[in-house]
Motif scaffolding. Structure first.
Motif, PDB file in Angstrom:
ATOM      1  N   SER A 112       0.832  -1.218   0.000  1.00  8.20           N
ATOM      2  CA  SER A 112       0.000   0.000   0.000  1.00  8.20           C
ATOM      3  C   SER A 112       0.864   1.264   0.000  1.00  8.20           C
ATOM      4  CB  SER A 112      -0.879   0.015   1.267  1.00  8.20           C
ATOM      5  OG  SER A 112      -0.050  -0.037   2.423  1.00  8.20           O
ATOM      6  N   CYS A 113       2.163   1.127   0.248  1.00  8.79           N
ATOM      7  CA  CYS A 113       3.005   2.328   0.291  1.00  8.79           C
ATOM      8  C   CYS A 113       3.323   2.841  -1.115  1.00  8.79           C
ATOM      9  CB  CYS A 113       4.293   2.064   1.064  1.00  8.79           C
ATOM     10  SG  CYS A 113       5.470   1.133   0.117  1.00  8.79           S
ATOM     11  N   TYR A 163       1.205   4.164  -3.008  1.00  9.32           N
ATOM     12  CA  TYR A 163       0.262   5.240  -3.320  1.00  9.32           C
ATOM     13  C   TYR A 163       0.767   6.591  -2.802  1.00  9.32           C
ATOM     14  CZ  TYR A 163      -2.868   1.428  -4.614  1.00  9.32           C
ATOM     15  OH  TYR A 163      -3.412   0.321  -5.223  1.00  9.32           O
ATOM     16  N   LYS A 206       1.375  10.024  -0.825  1.00  9.94           N
ATOM     17  CA  LYS A 206       1.283  10.289   0.605  1.00  9.94           C
ATOM     18  C   LYS A 206      -0.070  10.870   0.982  1.00  9.94           C
ATOM     19  CE  LYS A 206       3.640  12.680   4.356  1.00  9.94           C
ATOM     20  NZ  LYS A 206       4.972  12.884   4.899  1.00  9.94           N
ATOM     21  N   GLN A 253      -8.671   9.241   0.607  1.00  8.12           N
ATOM     22  CA  GLN A 253      -8.946   8.015   1.382  1.00  8.12           C
ATOM     23  C   GLN A 253     -10.425   7.635   1.293  1.00  8.12           C
ATOM     24  OE1 GLN A 253      -6.261   6.626   3.321  1.00  8.12           O
ATOM     25  NE2 GLN A 253      -4.959   8.152   2.334  1.00  8.12           N
ATOM     26  N   ILE A 295      -8.021   4.661  -0.402  1.00  6.02           N
ATOM     27  CA  ILE A 295      -7.193   4.804  -1.590  1.00  6.02           C
ATOM     28  C   ILE A 295      -7.637   3.822  -2.678  1.00  6.02           C
ATOM     29  CG2 ILE A 295      -4.836   4.762  -2.476  1.00  6.02           C
ATOM     30  CD1 ILE A 295      -3.853   5.117   0.431  1.00  6.02           C
ATOM     31  N   THR A 302      -2.302  -4.165   2.358  1.00  2.00           N
ATOM     32  CA  THR A 302      -2.131  -3.167   3.404  1.00  2.00           C
ATOM     33  C   THR A 302      -1.112  -3.709   4.410  1.00  2.00           C
ATOM     34  OG1 THR A 302      -3.345  -1.726   4.924  1.00  2.00           O
ATOM     35  CG2 THR A 302      -3.958  -4.058   4.906  1.00  2.00           C
ATOM     36  N   ARG A 315      -3.485   3.446  10.531  1.00  3.44           N
ATOM     37  CA  ARG A 315      -3.034   2.308   9.739  1.00  3.44           C
ATOM     38  C   ARG A 315      -4.107   1.215   9.724  1.00  3.44           C
ATOM     39  NH1 ARG A 315       0.065   5.536   8.435  1.00  3.44           N
ATOM     40  NH2 ARG A 315       2.358   5.471   8.313  1.00  3.44           N
ATOM     41  N   THR A 342       3.384   8.251   6.498  1.00  5.06           N
ATOM     42  CA  THR A 342       2.130   8.641   5.853  1.00  5.06           C
ATOM     43  C   THR A 342       1.038   8.833   6.904  1.00  5.06           C
ATOM     44  OG1 THR A 342       2.770   7.296   3.950  1.00  5.06           O
ATOM     45  CG2 THR A 342       0.436   7.843   4.146  1.00  5.06           C
ATOM     46  N   LYS A 387      -3.292   5.468   5.275  1.00  7.71           N
ATOM     47  CA  LYS A 387      -3.265   4.715   4.006  1.00  7.71           C
ATOM     48  C   LYS A 387      -4.286   3.579   4.064  1.00  7.71           C
ATOM     49  CE  LYS A 387       1.192   2.632   5.218  1.00  7.71           C
ATOM     50  NZ  LYS A 387       2.436   2.063   4.675  1.00  7.71           N
TER      51      LYS A 387
END
Ligand SMILES: NC(=O)C1=CN([C@@H]2O[C@H](COP(=O)(O)OP(=O)(O)OC[C@H]3O[C@@H](n4cnc5c(N)ncnc54)[C@H](OP(=O)(O)O)[C@@H]3O)[C@@H](O)[C@H]2O)C=CC1
Ligand SMILES: C[C@H]1O[C@H](OP(=O)(O)OP(=O)(O)OC[C@H]2O[C@@H](n3cnc4c(=O)[nH]c(N)nc43)[C@H](O)[C@@H]2O)[C@@H](O)[C@@H](O)C1=O
Length: 313
Positions: A113-114, A116, A118, A122, A124, A169, A214, A276, A279
């Protein structure tokens, strides 16, 4: 079902000893798969291109699941971008180039998921990819992962192989990395609260402000989702895998403290990065395929703590 997975065909799980790879191995083993193939990084270093090509030529798997990568939490990513970029690019390029040479019919690439932006809207959506700046603490890892999903798309388009990419995620569960410096937040908190309880430490310090949010998916749910995608999904777009709900880091810490039985104080080390702010993944496309998770965060943390006590503490 779009793809009937043959339980007697060779399935290579790259990274089969890790958090994700071991969960996928358990899931397929339980389903009666008889030809699961794995190699530790000391047996096969996927950064070694010649060795990777030789391994794929020897085994010619029907399915490859790429759960091999250099993985770590926010500090590991922030402080080692060179290795997170170089190792992950080499691992996935060698694996996918070798799988292409032997025309592996089905491959599942695991991103994160990182990838995407910053500040993506949401939750995402997959379509937000490359629409904004990345989170600096893990931009190197994210670029490697984006390169991987693009390689899957290129091979689908040019060679017609039905490969797919999933974007999970934050994950947790048995066989996670519990190292206090390189791990992700959930296993780090399990270890931190356990050690504070056992040693009678009056306060536990959280990294950052505790305000980032998170989403957490138990790795056994992820493994189930990966099998579902291998059977049902056949499109070039990456597909998000998550639970569709998130918590603040502070709420997570309070949950872990409750599960561990720690009753001391919590404080914050603001010298550590938040990363972030949020996410949360839009998982509507995965839900439309008929999949949903079954392990709640509370139950998953309790099971992971039990595993930690038996295998790590
Ligand atoms: N953990 C998480 O929260 C998330 C993980 N993911 C993705 O899931 C995948 C697996 O992650 P996870 O299971 O957490 O990671 P782990 O660190 O638990 O496992 C990684 C695995 O990769 C193998 N590996 C690492 N480097 C090499 C190498 N050079 N050659 C061969 N094998 C290598 C390791 O093998 P060995 O043990 O033999 O050294 C290990 O089994 C990754 O692609 C990651 O990006 C995506 C989203 C979230
Ligand atoms: C899966 C995803 O995971 C990574 O991104 P991340 O989610 O930001 O990673 P994290 O789990 O390490 O941190 C989450 C939050 O938690 C806070 N936090 C508090 N206390 C501890 C603590 O003790 N350890 C850690 N690691 N974080 C802590 C920390 O400050 C941050 O605000 C990517 O690098 C990349 O690997 C990736 O794809």
């Amino acid at each position: 079902m779009q793809f009937e997975l043959d339980p007697h065909a060779p399935v290579y799980i790259a990274g089969h000893r890790g958090l994700v790879g071991s969960a996928i191995w358990r899931r397929l083993d339980a389903a009666g798969f008889t030809q699961l193939i794995g190699a530790s990084s000391s047996e096969l270093d996927l950064r070694d291109r010649a060795a990777t090509f030789a391994f794929l030529r020897d085994h010619r798997p029907s399915v490859v699941i790429d759960a091999a990568a250099r993985v770590g939490g926010i500090l590991a990513n922030r402080d080692h971008p060179t290795e997170f970029l170089s190792d992950n690019l080499r691992i996935q390029v060698n694996l996918m180039d070798a799988a292409l040479e032997v025309r592996t019919p089905r491959l599942l690439f695991l991103g994160s998921s990182c990838i995407y932006p910053k500040y993506a809207d949401q939750p995402i959506r997959e379509s937000s990819l490359l629409t904004g700046e990345l989170e600096p603490t893990n931009d190197a890892y994210a670029i490697a992962k984006i390169a991987g999903l693009l390689q899957v798309q290129a091979i689908r388009r040019q060679y017609g192989l039905r490969w797919i990419s999933a974007m999970p995620t934050n994950l947790y569960g048995p066989h996670d990395n519990f190292d206090p410096k390189t791990s992700h937040v959930l296993p780090a908190l399990i270890r931190r609260f356990h050690e504070a309880k056992v040693n009678g430490v009056p306060e536990v310090v959280l990294w950052g402000s505790g305000t980032p949010r998170r989403e957490f998916l138990h790795v056994d749910d992820l493994a189930d989702a990966c099998v579902h995608l291998l059977e049902q999904y056949d499109a070039p777009e990456p597909i998000n895998v998550g639970v569709g709900a998130d918590v603040t880091i502070r709420e997570l810490a309070e949950l872990v403290a409750r599960v561990v039985g720690y009753t001391g104080a919590l404080s914050n080390d603001l010298s550590k990065p938040d990363g972030t702010p949020r996410k949360l993944l839009d998982v509507s496309r995965l839900q439309a395929l008929g999949w949903k998770p079954s392990i709640s965060l509370e139950d998953g943390v309790a099971a992971t703590y039990a595993w930690y006590q038996e295998h790590v503490a």
